[in-house]
Design a protein around this motif. Sequence first.
Motif, PDB file in Angstrom:
ATOM      1  N   LEU A  11       0.830  -1.206   0.000  1.00 18.87           N
ATOM      2  CA  LEU A  11       0.000   0.000   0.000  1.00 18.87           C
ATOM      3  C   LEU A  11       0.863   1.254   0.000  1.00 18.87           C
ATOM      4  CD1 LEU A  11      -2.777   1.377   0.281  1.00 18.87           C
ATOM      5  CD2 LEU A  11      -2.543   1.117   2.763  1.00 18.87           C
ATOM      6  N   ALA A  12       1.930   1.240   0.799  1.00 15.54           N
ATOM      7  CA  ALA A  12       2.811   2.403   0.878  1.00 15.54           C
ATOM      8  C   ALA A  12       3.497   2.677  -0.456  1.00 15.54           C
ATOM      9  CB  ALA A  12       3.853   2.190   1.972  1.00 15.54           C
ATOM     10  N   PHE A  13       3.894   1.617  -1.168  1.00 14.54           N
ATOM     11  CA  PHE A  13       4.563   1.798  -2.455  1.00 14.54           C
ATOM     12  C   PHE A  13       3.589   2.235  -3.553  1.00 14.54           C
ATOM     13  CE2 PHE A  13       7.963  -0.781  -0.538  1.00 14.54           C
ATOM     14  CZ  PHE A  13       9.077  -0.053  -0.963  1.00 14.54           C
ATOM     15  N   LEU A  14       2.339   1.818  -3.441  1.00 16.40           N
ATOM     16  CA  LEU A  14       1.344   2.164  -4.469  1.00 16.40           C
ATOM     17  C   LEU A  14       0.748   3.561  -4.258  1.00 16.40           C
ATOM     18  CD1 LEU A  14      -0.672  -1.189  -4.830  1.00 16.40           C
ATOM     19  CD2 LEU A  14       1.090  -0.276  -6.365  1.00 16.40           C
ATOM     20  N   ALA A  15       0.790   4.063  -3.030  1.00 14.45           N
ATOM     21  CA  ALA A  15       0.094   5.310  -2.686  1.00 14.45           C
ATOM     22  C   ALA A  15       0.453   6.500  -3.575  1.00 14.45           C
ATOM     23  CB  ALA A  15       0.331   5.653  -1.214  1.00 14.45           C
ATOM     24  N   LEU A  66      -6.032  11.549  -0.665  1.00 13.53           N
ATOM     25  CA  LEU A  66      -5.938  10.089  -0.758  1.00 13.53           C
ATOM     26  C   LEU A  66      -5.413   9.470   0.537  1.00 13.53           C
ATOM     27  CD1 LEU A  66      -6.215   7.506  -2.370  1.00 13.53           C
ATOM     28  CD2 LEU A  66      -3.916   7.901  -3.305  1.00 13.53           C
ATOM     29  N   PHE A  67      -4.331  10.015   1.079  1.00 16.25           N
ATOM     30  CA  PHE A  67      -3.791   9.455   2.320  1.00 16.25           C
ATOM     31  C   PHE A  67      -4.802   9.577   3.455  1.00 16.25           C
ATOM     32  CE2 PHE A  67       1.115   9.411   1.811  1.00 16.25           C
ATOM     33  CZ  PHE A  67       0.990   8.902   0.526  1.00 16.25           C
ATOM     34  N   MET A  79       0.903   6.317   7.622  1.00 16.63           N
ATOM     35  CA  MET A  79       1.566   6.465   6.334  1.00 16.63           C
ATOM     36  C   MET A  79       2.168   7.856   6.120  1.00 16.63           C
ATOM     37  SD  MET A  79       0.344   4.738   2.796  1.00 16.63           S
ATOM     38  CE  MET A  79      -1.006   5.822   2.432  1.00 16.63           C
ATOM     39  N   ILE A  80       1.552   8.892   6.676  1.00 14.56           N
ATOM     40  CA  ILE A  80       2.092  10.240   6.483  1.00 14.56           C
ATOM     41  C   ILE A  80       3.437  10.382   7.179  1.00 14.56           C
ATOM     42  CG2 ILE A  80       0.880  11.202   8.480  1.00 14.56           C
ATOM     43  CD1 ILE A  80       1.659  12.960   5.109  1.00 14.56           C
ATOM     44  N   SER A  81       3.635   9.666   8.298  1.00 17.22           N
ATOM     45  CA  SER A  81       4.925   9.711   8.988  1.00 17.22           C
ATOM     46  C   SER A  81       6.021   9.114   8.124  1.00 17.22           C
ATOM     47  CB  SER A  81       4.841   8.974  10.326  1.00 17.22           C
ATOM     48  OG  SER A  81       3.901   9.584  11.186  1.00 17.22           O
ATOM     49  N   LEU A  82       5.717   8.004   7.465  1.00 20.56           N
ATOM     50  CA  LEU A  82       6.688   7.375   6.571  1.00 20.56           C
ATOM     51  C   LEU A  82       6.985   8.273   5.383  1.00 20.56           C
ATOM     52  CD1 LEU A  82       8.363   4.931   5.600  1.00 20.56           C
ATOM     53  CD2 LEU A  82       6.284   4.066   4.513  1.00 20.56           C
ATOM     54  N   TRP A 134       5.574  -2.166   9.053  1.00 20.18           N
ATOM     55  CA  TRP A 134       4.821  -1.110   8.384  1.00 20.18           C
ATOM     56  C   TRP A 134       3.468  -1.001   9.071  1.00 20.18           C
ATOM     57  CZ3 TRP A 134       6.933   1.064   3.710  1.00 20.18           C
ATOM     58  CH2 TRP A 134       8.112   0.439   3.271  1.00 20.18           C
ATOM     59  N   SER A 135       3.149   0.202   9.501  1.00 19.46           N
ATOM     60  CA  SER A 135       1.860   0.442  10.157  1.00 19.46           C
ATOM     61  C   SER A 135       1.755  -0.236  11.519  1.00 19.46           C
ATOM     62  CB  SER A 135       0.698  -0.040   9.278  1.00 19.46           C
ATOM     63  OG  SER A 135      -0.543   0.192   9.883  1.00 19.46           O
ATOM     64  N   SER A 136       2.882  -0.356  12.242  1.00 21.74           N
ATOM     65  CA  SER A 136       2.793  -0.957  13.569  1.00 21.74           C
ATOM     66  C   SER A 136       2.092  -0.014  14.550  1.00 21.74           C
ATOM     67  CB  SER A 136       4.187  -1.311  14.088  1.00 21.74           C
ATOM     68  OG  SER A 136       4.989  -0.147  14.202  1.00 21.74           O
ATOM     69  N   ARG A 137       2.250   1.279  14.330  1.00 23.26           N
ATOM     70  CA  ARG A 137       1.583   2.253  15.197  1.00 23.26           C
ATOM     71  C   ARG A 137       1.651   3.615  14.522  1.00 23.26           C
ATOM     72  NH1 ARG A 137       6.047   3.567  19.949  1.00 23.26           N
ATOM     73  NH2 ARG A 137       7.823   3.824  18.539  1.00 23.26           N
ATOM     74  N   GLU A 138       0.785   4.525  14.941  1.00 27.12           N
ATOM     75  CA  GLU A 138       0.847   5.881  14.428  1.00 27.12           C
ATOM     76  C   GLU A 138       1.598   6.766  15.416  1.00 27.12           C
ATOM     77  OE1 GLU A 138      -3.126   7.364  13.933  1.00 27.12           O
ATOM     78  OE2 GLU A 138      -3.449   7.658  16.070  1.00 27.12           O
TER      79      GLU A 138
END
Length: 325
Positions: A11-15, A66-67, A79-82, A134-138
Amino acid sequence: MANSNFKNAVLAFLAPIPSILFYLSFLNNHSHQNSSTGSFSPLWAWCYHHPLLLANALFFFNVNVLFWVISQVLSNHWMISLYWTVIPVMLVHYYRIHPLADYNWWRSIITILMTWVWSLRIAHNYLRRENWQWSSREDWRFTDMSSQYGKHWWWASFFAIYLSQQVFLIGLCLPIYVIHSVNVPLNIWDFVAIIVCISGIAIAYFADSQLHNFASRNNELKELGKPVVLILDEGLWRYSRHPNYFGEQLWWWGLFIFAWNLGHGWTFVGSFLNTLCLAYVTKLVEQRMLKQDYRAEAYRQYQKTTSVWIPWFKSSATGGKDKKP
């Protein structure tokens, strides 16, 4: 867990694909228009004449909208943090290959290489901190804000997280835009900017590594049932309470020196806003530390003896430099 981690990575690579495809379409149409007698459509003409506005438009629709939608589906704003670590790299290449770009080749290459190094450093630290999940926590700050906003958080998060990130990231990357808009030879100030940028990256890297080792060591002590070390007071952290923030600021102010040297001192606004933001984050972090009863007193002493950001000599709790080696 492994399956979920893989899905989030995909998901992160496709975003960012929508923005990439749109920009490639623009470049293709521009190239075709230059090699034929066909007319340039109003949309592509606008994209050609307004590179900075186009960057903002792509950010708004692909990241903000989208995010944000993805975060509502996942109930997580990870995802915004990454992508804080990725977007500056995307922008430096975007500005370089835009048809209106005009730049000194060496200044551009140096900026690109340094931006990649900065991005790899901060992405490595982010993933290492999250145990390569990936996405372990915000971000804990987002979690705190969600509690404050309550039932309104679903729409308030669009402004508090995503729209604000656009202001910061586009603002911070304004020097990168200037670097690819002004074509003049290198001079001594470029080398000053390079030294400041590299120093910032190095300081932030070592500070984050020392913090990671400290946290890992304490986790091991907890598992063994032994007392943890209350305060990180070694390495760079002996001379600054937030050396990682200091290094990060050096990086962005170093980029500003490039733009200032090219006659665009107004771009200080991005670095200035970031400094104000880090000042606020510093306050939040320290308040969080003081809420932890078992280390509150030790941290108060640490505050009294150690510089907030700029590394400096230790002071005694009652004033004056610490004479210990």
